[in-house]
Design an enzyme around this catalytic site. Structure first.
Site, PDB file in Angstrom:
ATOM      1  N   ASP A 226       0.780  -1.634  -0.001  1.00 40.87           N
ATOM      2  CA  ASP A 226       0.219   0.563  -0.007  1.00 40.87           C
ATOM      3  C   ASP A 226       0.718   1.031   0.047  1.00 40.87           C
ATOM      4  O   ASP A 226       1.863   1.180   1.402  1.00 40.87           O
ATOM      5  CB  ASP A 226      -0.925   0.082   1.106  1.00 40.87           C
ATOM      6  N   ASP A 381     -13.354  -3.318  -1.122  1.00 39.16           N
ATOM      7  CA  ASP A 381     -13.098  -3.782   0.099  1.00 39.16           C
ATOM      8  C   ASP A 381     -14.269  -3.744   0.799  1.00 39.16           C
ATOM      9  O   ASP A 381     -15.458  -2.222   1.394  1.00 39.16           O
ATOM     10  CB  ASP A 381     -12.198  -1.923   0.193  1.00 39.16           C
TER      11      ASP A 381
HETATM   12  O1  1PR Z   1     -11.156   2.458  -4.994  1.00 38.41           O
HETATM   13  O2  1PR Z   1      -9.883   2.429  -6.975  1.00 38.41           O
HETATM   14  O3  1PR Z   1      -9.122   4.253  -6.376  1.00 38.41           O
HETATM   15  O4  1PR Z   1      -8.369   1.984  -5.232  1.00 38.41           O
HETATM   16  C1  1PR Z   1      -7.816   2.431  -4.059  1.00 38.41           C
HETATM   17  C2  1PR Z   1      -6.881   0.840  -3.512  1.00 38.41           C
HETATM   18  O5  1PR Z   1      -6.703   1.187  -2.273  1.00 38.41           O
HETATM   19  C3  1PR Z   1      -8.147  -0.086  -3.082  1.00 38.41           C
HETATM   20  O6  1PR Z   1      -7.394  -1.280  -3.677  1.00 38.41           O
HETATM   21  C4  1PR Z   1      -8.117   0.178  -2.209  1.00 38.41           C
HETATM   22  O7  1PR Z   1      -8.557  -1.456  -1.310  1.00 38.41           O
HETATM   23  C5  1PR Z   1      -7.015   0.206  -1.463  1.00 38.41           C
HETATM   24  N1  1PR Z   1      -6.991   1.219  -0.459  1.00 38.41           N
HETATM   25  C6  1PR Z   1      -7.611   2.559   0.267  1.00 38.41           C
HETATM   26  N2  1PR Z   1      -7.071   2.682   1.568  1.00 38.41           N
HETATM   27  C7  1PR Z   1      -6.592   1.504   2.120  1.00 38.41           C
HETATM   28  C8  1PR Z   1      -5.759   1.687   3.541  1.00 38.41           C
HETATM   29  O8  1PR Z   1      -5.351   0.217   3.686  1.00 38.41           O
HETATM   30  N3  1PR Z   1      -6.754   2.661   4.266  1.00 38.41           N
HETATM   31  N4  1PR Z   1      -5.962  -0.342   0.801  1.00 38.41           N
HETATM   32  C9  1PR Z   1      -6.358   0.876   0.625  1.00 38.41           C
HETATM   33  C10 1PR Z   1      -6.147  -1.758   1.327  1.00 38.41           C
HETATM   34  C11 1PR Z   1      -6.110  -3.527   1.421  1.00 38.41           C
HETATM   35  C12 1PR Z   1      -4.668  -4.304   1.619  1.00 38.41           C
HETATM   36  C13 1PR Z   1      -3.625  -5.261   2.110  1.00 38.41           C
HETATM   37  C14 1PR Z   1      -4.295  -6.378   2.671  1.00 38.41           C
HETATM   38  C15 1PR Z   1      -3.186  -7.409   3.627  1.00 38.41           C
HETATM   39  N5  1PR Z   1      -5.747  -2.470   1.303  1.00 38.41           N
HETATM   40  O9  1PR Z   1      -4.523  -5.010   0.075  1.00 38.41           O
HETATM   41  O10 1PR Z   1      -3.232  -5.028   1.771  1.00 38.41           O
HETATM   42  O11 1PR Z   1      -5.559  -6.263   3.968  1.00 38.41           O
HETATM   43  O12 1PR Z   1      -3.059  -6.186   4.751  1.00 38.41           O
HETATM   44  P1  1PR Z   1      -2.511  -7.834   5.812  1.00 38.41           P
HETATM   45  O13 1PR Z   1      -2.181  -8.518   5.331  1.00 38.41           O
HETATM   46  O14 1PR Z   1      -1.810  -7.039   6.673  1.00 38.41           O
HETATM   47  O15 1PR Z   1      -3.803  -8.209   6.936  1.00 38.41           O
HETATM   48  P2  1PR Z   1      -9.130   3.046  -6.241  1.00 38.41           P
END
Ligand code: 1PR
Length: 526
Positions: A226, A381
């Protein structure tokens, strides 16, 4: 000199980088007459069969290419570059291929198996070939929905076969004309070796291994980064706890994206995914650092790269409008193999479900049309909404893995946008199904409830989505130990599992995950 036939679709940057990494320089085919001047020609076909043939015709390349092939000069086709050697394809009825190899390309009809065939599989080499001079059973990266089936008419061409449902043709060769269905430039060290044998014009060909048993598609282990700009203006890898990436007010900084991606490649990650987590509020084409991250990563990382965040239509400060396809194209040109769409997919599905038919207007349809379904990943999400009884909602419910705040024992999974900031009246199962209909090739299934908790994947959520679609599903969020990976594969049958926090904090190395899976007989890429 090596010549590359690139007709401007898809990620050819990785192939250029892979060739250069082996110490070879290359020229581009820019006009039809360049083809017959080539000493060694590589054709990395991308996209659909019909689109590839249409581009070859439009550029005046078909006749010189046929002449080059008829002379039996050194040629390496990759993916569609293999398929177009045949007479035609079910993918594009009525479109003639180059017709060098008798037979038609057909869609996988693998009931119970996901299509596309996406990931790492082995090959059985049937006769000596310099391409496979030192091949010892390594898995190679495939991504395709159509394939050639071995038969008597093409027997003198078939060099290697692979199993997915039934056997299909994974490499062909006659003399110095060869083509492979997998992507050597995305197949790590094994793929680079194969590429080098072609580039160097090697002729020696030892006998292939004598024990080629069935081949199996490996479970993929994906490292996710991320990425966002921190308060000091630096682009950093961060990690949330249920999507909250700040700790004592500061954005957590877990490292530099390019360096971390390279580390994961070297440690055996089967894919690397970048999510630009705040791109929903910025204009991503103005986000040059992210494009630069991709360009630099693709110089050293030879496994598939996915980029997500901000893939949607935009109007910039000067009033100029960019389509989601423009944004995605820029990412593909910079080294991405797949783009992942989050918020925009939710908006698109809401409209699609009201409209009731596909009209080609969504980013999913437009990107899939040009770059192929396999290039479009949907990042979901979801957040749990607890209910006492499934009859209380029209949404797809599962038994809640832990009771809700008021002791509820059921829940449904609400789709959110903008990184979980806004919930919609749509559940993860209906979103996944509709995205498959619209042409998505893969689902990246997160869980806000489990993200960063280390408590294991949300098996009920993953099972319900995996059961609803026939495209591959990547389980994401909550991995805390090696056992969580074996659990999710055993319980849900998904093709891939993704983790972030445990890899960034070096709590569980990728090699330990693979060693654990191997002990249980679950195949991964070594
Ligand atoms: O909506 O098309 O602009 O895409 C935004 C992207 O950013 C989406 O794929 C969304 O999942 C991601 N995103 C937005 N905000 C966050 C955040 O964390 N605040 N991250 C975020 C999402 C989720 C995972 C993470 C897993 C594994 N990250 O991909 O890497 O949950 O984590 P873990 O192994 O530590 O539990 P758009």
């Amino acid at each position: 000199m090596i010549s590359l036939l690139d007709y401007g679709a898809g990620n050819v940057r990785s192939l250029r980088n892979a060739i250069q990494s082996q110490g070879f320089s290359l020229t581009e085919i820019e006009r039809p007459e360049d083809i017959l001047k080539a000493e060694r020609l590589i054709f990395p076909g991308v996209g659909a069969f019909g689109a590839a043939m249409a581009r070859l015709h439009a550029l005046g390349y078909v006749e010189p290419l046929k002449a080059y092939l008829a002379e039996g000069r050194p040629y390496l086709g990759i993916c569609i570059g293999l398929q177009t050697l045949f007479e035609g394809s079910e993918e594009s009825p009525g479109v003639e291929g180059l017709g060098l190899i008798p037979g038609q390309i057909r869609r996988f009809d693998a009931s119970g198996l996901s299509v596309p065939h996406m990931g790492w599989n082995g090959v059985r080499v049937h006769r000596p070939s310099p391409l496979f001079a030192d091949y010892s059973g390594d898995k190679l990266y495939f991504v395709h929905s159509y394939r050639a089936v071995p038969g008597p008419e093409s027997a003198d061409w078939v060099l290697a076969t692979t199993d997915y449902g039934d056997p299909f043709v994974s490499a062909v060769q006659r003399g110095r004309v060869a083509a492979v269905q997998f992507h050597p430039e995305k197949s790590g060290a094994a793929g680079l070796r194969l590429l080098r044998h072609f580039l160097a014009g090697e002729e020696a060909a030892p006998a292939p291994r004598s024990d080629p048993g069935p081949t199996h598609l490996a479970k993929r282990i994906i490292a996710c980064l991320d990425v966002r700009t921190n308060d000091a203006g630096d682009l950093v890898v961060t990690k949330g706890d249920q999507y909250d990436v700040r700790e004592q007010g500061e954005v957590r900084n877990l490292g530099k994206p390019v360096e971390l991606a390279r580390r994961y490649y070297e440690e055996g990650a089967d894919e690397v995914t970048f999510l630009n987590i705040t791109a929903f509020r910025d204009f991503p084409l103005a986000d040059q650092p992210m494009l630069e991250v991709l360009r630099r990563t693709s110089e050293n990382v030879f496994v598939p790269l996915t980029i997500g965040g901000g893939i949607r239509a935009f109007t910039d400060g000067q009033g100029r409008t960019y389509s989601a396809l423009d944004v995605a194209s820029e990412y593909f040109r910079s080294g991405a193999d797949k783009v992942s769409i989050g918020s925009d997919a939710v908006d698109a599905v809401e409209h699609y479900l009201v409209r009731g038919y596909k009209d080609g207007s969504t980013a999913i349809e437009q990107i899939a049309q040009v770059y192929g379904n396999q290039a479009v990943v949907i990042s979901i999400d979801p957040r749990r909404v607890y209910v006492g009884d499934p009859a209380e909602t029209r949404h797809h419910c599962v038994q809640a893995p832990e009771p809700g705040p008021n002791g509820e024992s059921w829940c449904w999974y609400q789709c959110t946008v903008k990184g979980g900031r806004e919930g919609r009246d749509l559940d993860a199962v209906e979103l996944a199904r509709a995205c498959e209909d619209l042409g998505a090739g893969e689902i990246l299934l997160n869980s806000i409830d489990r993200d960063g908790t280390g408590r294991g994947f949300d098996l009920g959520l993953i099972q319900s989505v995996a059961d609803a679609v026939s495209i591959p599903v990547i389980a994401s969020s909550g991995a805390g130990s090696v056992e969580h990976f074996s659990q999710v594969f055993a319980a849900t049958g998904v093709e891939a599992a993704l983790a972030a926090g445990i890899f960034h904090r070096q709590e569980v190395p990728i090699a330990a995950v693979k060693a654990h899976l191997a002990e249980l007989g679950v195949e991964t890429r070594a």
